[in-house]
Design a protein around this motif. Structure first.
Motif, PDB file in Angstrom:
ATOM      1  N   TRP A 109       6.189   5.416  -1.820  1.00 24.78           N
ATOM      2  CA  TRP A 109       4.950   5.486  -0.780  1.00 24.78           C
ATOM      3  C   TRP A 109       5.354   4.924   0.468  1.00 24.78           C
ATOM      4  O   TRP A 109       5.998   4.014   0.725  1.00 24.78           O
ATOM      5  CB  TRP A 109       3.966   4.798  -1.531  1.00 24.78           C
ATOM      6  CG  TRP A 109       3.255   5.367  -2.735  1.00 24.78           C
ATOM      7  CD1 TRP A 109       3.361   4.856  -3.816  1.00 24.78           C
ATOM      8  CD2 TRP A 109       2.365   6.729  -2.600  1.00 24.78           C
ATOM      9  NE1 TRP A 109       2.860   5.727  -4.886  1.00 24.78           N
ATOM     10  CE2 TRP A 109       2.222   6.843  -3.869  1.00 24.78           C
ATOM     11  CE3 TRP A 109       1.904   7.605  -1.824  1.00 24.78           C
ATOM     12  CZ2 TRP A 109       1.546   7.713  -4.473  1.00 24.78           C
ATOM     13  CZ3 TRP A 109       1.188   8.411  -2.355  1.00 24.78           C
ATOM     14  CH2 TRP A 109       0.861   8.721  -3.669  1.00 24.78           C
ATOM     15  N   ARG A 118       3.498   4.337   4.491  1.00 34.41           N
ATOM     16  CA  ARG A 118       2.133   4.103   5.304  1.00 34.41           C
ATOM     17  C   ARG A 118       2.235   4.595   6.688  1.00 34.41           C
ATOM     18  O   ARG A 118       2.790   3.830   7.558  1.00 34.41           O
ATOM     19  CB  ARG A 118       1.728   2.709   5.040  1.00 34.41           C
ATOM     20  CG  ARG A 118       1.283   2.384   3.773  1.00 34.41           C
ATOM     21  CD  ARG A 118       0.172   1.164   4.104  1.00 34.41           C
ATOM     22  NE  ARG A 118      -0.179   0.725   2.536  1.00 34.41           N
ATOM     23  CZ  ARG A 118      -1.160   1.404   1.790  1.00 34.41           C
ATOM     24  NH1 ARG A 118      -1.902   2.336   2.342  1.00 34.41           N
ATOM     25  NH2 ARG A 118      -1.338   1.008   0.630  1.00 34.41           N
ATOM     26  N   ARG A 169      -1.708   7.067   2.456  1.00 37.56           N
ATOM     27  CA  ARG A 169      -0.405   7.042   2.118  1.00 37.56           C
ATOM     28  C   ARG A 169       0.360   8.267   1.814  1.00 37.56           C
ATOM     29  O   ARG A 169      -0.479   9.157   1.174  1.00 37.56           O
ATOM     30  CB  ARG A 169       0.264   5.758   1.394  1.00 37.56           C
ATOM     31  CG  ARG A 169      -0.369   5.822  -0.074  1.00 37.56           C
ATOM     32  CD  ARG A 169      -0.254   4.603  -0.932  1.00 37.56           C
ATOM     33  NE  ARG A 169      -0.842   4.978  -2.261  1.00 37.56           N
ATOM     34  CZ  ARG A 169      -0.253   4.066  -3.266  1.00 37.56           C
ATOM     35  NH1 ARG A 169       0.361   3.239  -3.090  1.00 37.56           N
ATOM     36  NH2 ARG A 169      -1.051   4.506  -4.286  1.00 37.56           N
TER      37      ARG A 169
END
Length: 172
Positions: free
Chosen positions: A156, A158, A135
């Motif tokens: 974050w 992904r 990530r």
């Protein structure tokens, strides 16, 4: 941009001058419209060559520590030749020499991501990459580090498994 405009105009004048000289040597047998048409075609040719050569010239001038992670090809309706052969108008690169690690967070790396554009200034974005968790987080607004070395309140994301920013940063 200004220097390219000047170069294009000089190329047009030079080509028009060559056609006018040829006309003089042939005794005025060339049509009068040939000089401005040749100048216009020459200026279009110089502009196209400049657009297609920008990425190669810019890439060649990058330091060895820069790794290109993404290229964005440009196509436009007002440039129909770009549908046949698109050119790179923007790209992103990481500075592998700027990768920083923290001993208390060994799986995370902080790297500078640079964005280059044909007519845009270069911009830099610090990015935190979690190699273990696959990530990454943009630190555009700054970052606040916790006592254990982790980034507090990181946003974050992904990305897909083949994300070039993560792969290039984790290899560095």
């Amino acid at each position: 941009m200004f220097l390219e405009l000047v170069g294009t105009l000089v190329a047009g004048l030079a080509i028009a001058g060559v056609v006018m000289a040829l006309n003089r040597f042939t005794g005025g047998r060339l049509p009068r419209w040939l000089a401005p048409v040749a100048a216009g075609c020459g200026m279009i040719g110089v502009t196209i060559a400049s657009e297609y050569g920008w990425y190669t010239r810019t890439r060649a001038n990058l330091p060895e520590t820069m790794r290109i992670v993404e290229e964005v090809e440009s196509r436009a309706l007002y440039r129909p030749w770009t549908y046949v052969a698109p050119f790179v108008g923007r790209f992103a690169a990481i500075d592998a020499g700027s990768v920083r690690t923290n001993p208390s967070q060994p799986g995370q790396r902080l790297v500078d991501l640079y964005f280059f554009g044909r007519w845009a200034p270069v911009t830099k974005l610090p990015v935190l990459v979690d190699c273990d968790g696959h990530r990454r987080a943009s630190l555009a607004g700054g970052a606040e580090f916790a006592a254990d070395g982790s980034v507090a309140e990181a946003d974050w994301r992904r990305p897909p498994p083949d994300d070039p920013v993560i792969l290039a940063t984790c290899e560095a």
